[in-house]
Design a protein around this motif. Sequence first.
Motif, PDB file in Angstrom:
ATOM      1  N   UNK A 660       0.834  -1.206   0.000  1.00  0.00           N
ATOM      2  CA  UNK A 660       0.000   0.000   0.000  1.00  0.00           C
ATOM      3  C   UNK A 660       0.874   1.263   0.000  1.00  0.00           C
ATOM      4  N   UNK A 661       1.941   1.244   0.823  1.00  0.00           N
ATOM      5  CA  UNK A 661       2.846   2.399   0.860  1.00  0.00           C
ATOM      6  C   UNK A 661       3.531   2.574  -0.489  1.00  0.00           C
ATOM      7  N   UNK A 662       4.013   1.494  -1.047  1.00  0.00           N
ATOM      8  CA  UNK A 662       4.779   1.598  -2.287  1.00  0.00           C
ATOM      9  C   UNK A 662       3.930   2.090  -3.449  1.00  0.00           C
ATOM     10  N   UNK A 663       2.642   1.816  -3.408  1.00  0.00           N
ATOM     11  CA  UNK A 663       1.766   2.293  -4.486  1.00  0.00           C
ATOM     12  C   UNK A 663       1.748   3.813  -4.555  1.00  0.00           C
ATOM     13  N   UNK A 664       2.020   4.474  -3.418  1.00  0.00           N
ATOM     14  CA  UNK A 664       1.964   5.945  -3.384  1.00  0.00           C
ATOM     15  C   UNK A 664       3.297   6.588  -3.779  1.00  0.00           C
ATOM     16  N   UNK A 665       4.323   5.761  -3.998  1.00  0.00           N
ATOM     17  CA  UNK A 665       5.661   6.340  -4.162  1.00  0.00           C
ATOM     18  C   UNK A 665       6.052   6.605  -5.617  1.00  0.00           C
ATOM     19  N   UNK A 666       5.572   5.848  -6.544  1.00  0.00           N
ATOM     20  CA  UNK A 666       5.940   6.052  -7.945  1.00  0.00           C
ATOM     21  C   UNK A 666       7.225   5.320  -8.310  1.00  0.00           C
ATOM     22  N   UNK A 667       7.434   5.122  -9.620  1.00  0.00           N
ATOM     23  CA  UNK A 667       8.560   4.308 -10.082  1.00  0.00           C
ATOM     24  C   UNK A 667       9.906   4.990  -9.855  1.00  0.00           C
ATOM     25  N   UNK A 668       9.965   6.328  -9.933  1.00  0.00           N
ATOM     26  CA  UNK A 668      11.244   7.013  -9.788  1.00  0.00           C
ATOM     27  C   UNK A 668      11.897   6.739  -8.435  1.00  0.00           C
ATOM     28  N   UNK A 684      10.892   2.512   8.650  1.00  0.00           N
ATOM     29  CA  UNK A 684      10.746   3.739   9.405  1.00  0.00           C
ATOM     30  C   UNK A 684       9.391   4.390   9.195  1.00  0.00           C
ATOM     31  N   UNK A 685       8.948   4.448   7.957  1.00  0.00           N
ATOM     32  CA  UNK A 685       7.654   5.106   7.650  1.00  0.00           C
ATOM     33  C   UNK A 685       6.498   4.333   8.277  1.00  0.00           C
TER      34      UNK A 685
END
Length: 893
Positions: A660-668, A684-685
């Motif tokens: 779920x967290x990674x979906x908000x981060x984007x590929x870059x 940490x997050x």
Amino acid sequence: MLLHHYRFTPDESLFDVDRFRNELTGSRSPIAPFKAALREIQSHLDERFRAGADIRDLVHGRAWCLDRLLAVAWEQHTWPDDGVALLAVGGYGRGELHPHSDVDLLLLLEHDDDAPYRDALTAFITFLWDIGLEIGHSVRSLADCVREAEADVTVITNLQESRTLAGPERLRDAMQTQLSTERLWPADRFFEAKWQEQIRRHYRYNNSEYHLEPNIKSSPGGMRDIQMIGWVAKRHFGTERYEDIVANGFMNDAELQILSQGQAFLWQVRYALHMLTDRAEDRLLFDHQNTIAGLFGYRDTPERLAVEQFMKRYYRHVTALAGLNDMLLQHFDEAILHAGEKLATTVLNERFEIKGGYIQARRRSVFRDRPSALLELFLLMAEHPEIEGVRADTIRLIRDHRHQIDDLYRDDLRHQSLFMALLRSGGNVPRQLRRMNRYGVLGKYLPEFGRAVGLMQHDLFHIYTVDAHTLRLLKFVQCFRGPEGRDVFPVAATLIHQLPKLELLWIAGLFHDIGKGRGGDHSEIGARSVEAFAERHGLSSRDTRLVSWLVWHHLSMSMIAQKRDTTDPDVIADFARLVGDETRLDYLYVLTVADINATNPTLWNGWRATLMRQLHSETKRALRRGLENPLERDDWVQETRSEAHSLLETIGADMARVDQLWESLGEDYFLQYAPSEIVWQTQGILGHEDNELPLILISAPTDDMTEGGTKVFIHTRSAEDLFAATSAAMEQLGLSIHDARIATSSNDRTLNTFIVLDEQGMAIREHARIEEIRRHLVEELDDPDDYPQIVTRHTPRQLKHFRVPTEVIIEQDPANERTMLELTAPDRPGLLARVGRIFMEQSIALSAAKIATLGERVEDVFFITDKTGAPLTDPQRQQCLRERLIEVLDVAG
């Protein structure tokens, strides 16, 4: 001591003592006339200096004037009897006085009881102070002189250079008799003490005559080195003149000329320093270099600044003087300390032998009969590491015969073969090249190198002359080969043993900067020069192409590591195409690491080491994968994401929350970070989700890691001035930012990572300091709109003397759909925070930054977009940003 062919002729127009006595007679108080006389004498001398008078006449002339003035002052006081004399000692005793040199005086008493003279002595010394004379004085009896001279070599050095100014000459004669070598400080003991004194003095200046702001008196090759020769000669030969050393066979006329010309030049510089600063100043600071260059008639040219021309002349003189000092002191060592010793001798061949650990020619005609021996000697030293150096008489023979190295000599196959044999010897090649340079052979054999001797660049980045920097580079390469290199330079120390031909690295190092000062791109000029060298010395076409490529591209690796985003697969692919194969990459890495370390000792730090190592390893991976098969961005993202996912699963993370967290981060995000960093940040997050305060994670390199910087990860709500506020807060903490990666998630949270070092360029490792940083950042960034105060520390003195106009270059980075802004500006406290504020004002979003401080300037690269994430393509908007940066930073500088 006086130099060859010079006799000082007193000039009554400088100071008319009879007229002065008349003025004293008509004056109510003697103080005013004495003060006026001192001012008038100095005014006349300064006027003559500016008019180009012989500096020796001025330096000895001031001493002559002071002799007469002090004699008159002595007459103004009543002395009980003739049991006291006034002596000039030290530099003044030699008859040498610069505008603000101490007037060193000895008030010499015949007996220990000073009571009869106490009032007169006090009155006399007070009078000298009252008239404004800068004196250094001592009151000693004859017995005191003996006791103190016996205990301290500095005292006897001072006393042996003495002249009687007033009072009975018999007192000085008695003192000199009691201080003679037959009674104390024989020549061998005196020489040993003075030599150790010089070694300690040179050590304070890093044993180098190459300093950006040299001390013309005490640095190697300075005035003290000249005086050292005179002190030893006086103690050994009892001579007052350097030319008597020639008569005794310890120096020849050519060497005396080097000494004479060097002393005259240093005296000119010292006189100018005293005159300009109105004090006793021996440091050739940036504050004065430009002014003196103009005073000496130098003017800027398209190729070289006036100050660079002046300093080249300075470095050439002190280099010659330092070399002469080395040779003569070694000669004294052999003739004084080891006179009469039977030294072990090993014959090397019909031309050379080792005597007492030092190589020497077996006959005086060896270099005349066989000129190739000028190179053979250094090859033998490389092949025999037990040889400690060259004996003094052989050094002199080298210096006397180096003129034979001309175009015909350089084109001779025998000589070319000897030079290549030296480079291929496997010994300590840099040490022999340094000796060749010291004795004037290297610049003769490689005229291109000879033109670079003493060549400096007037900035705080290149702190050595071109020749000194080049030889330091080779010294670092040699360091990589030894056990000491493995701890500090582990990658270079590994690679250097894998290079197929070490001599190619020596050649590339010798030529990498040889094109400087000749107009145009020095890398291109150097590449052409090394090609000519390689062809002349019979290198294969393949080896010629390699050394030429290394010289042409010797800056490429450091520039890419410093200014480009090495997490970008396109950057790695482009660099891999430039390099072409792993062999070139390895040669270039070793050359680059040595070049950085040899340029300025402050440049190499853990973070720069990490950047270089990462660029090397990623490029090697790309080359092994094949240039026709580069790793695509999508593949890079997928590899990183997959590895980080596996690591988190292994440690039992809640993978649903991770996804779920990674979906908000984007590929870059997955391009910018290594899998281990992503794991660290993700943990940490997820552990901080319910806390409204900023998340500050700080990671220092482990104790067993020599490379890297301290990473500061900031996760908080997005704010326009967050980068500016963070920069200001970091500067308040005394931290320097070297890398920044800025990202924002789809839920408007930041993921910013900074690499920071302390003021000494070191990673922060102490737990207490890390916790202090974390608390400060939480406090300052809790509300970024409550902006931290921009640091306004005092600008260091050296930085004030360099004008670095702010330059802004804006280019597009289409592969990453962003704009690259390259900023060159004067280095000043608070600069990065000001840049951040301008970005905020101009509605600029920052995605990454590479920060580099190079002496007096910064060369920073920022990767930016507008607030929508689009590149800045509007020329008007680019111009507005450029003008605003220049306006603010030029004022701040």
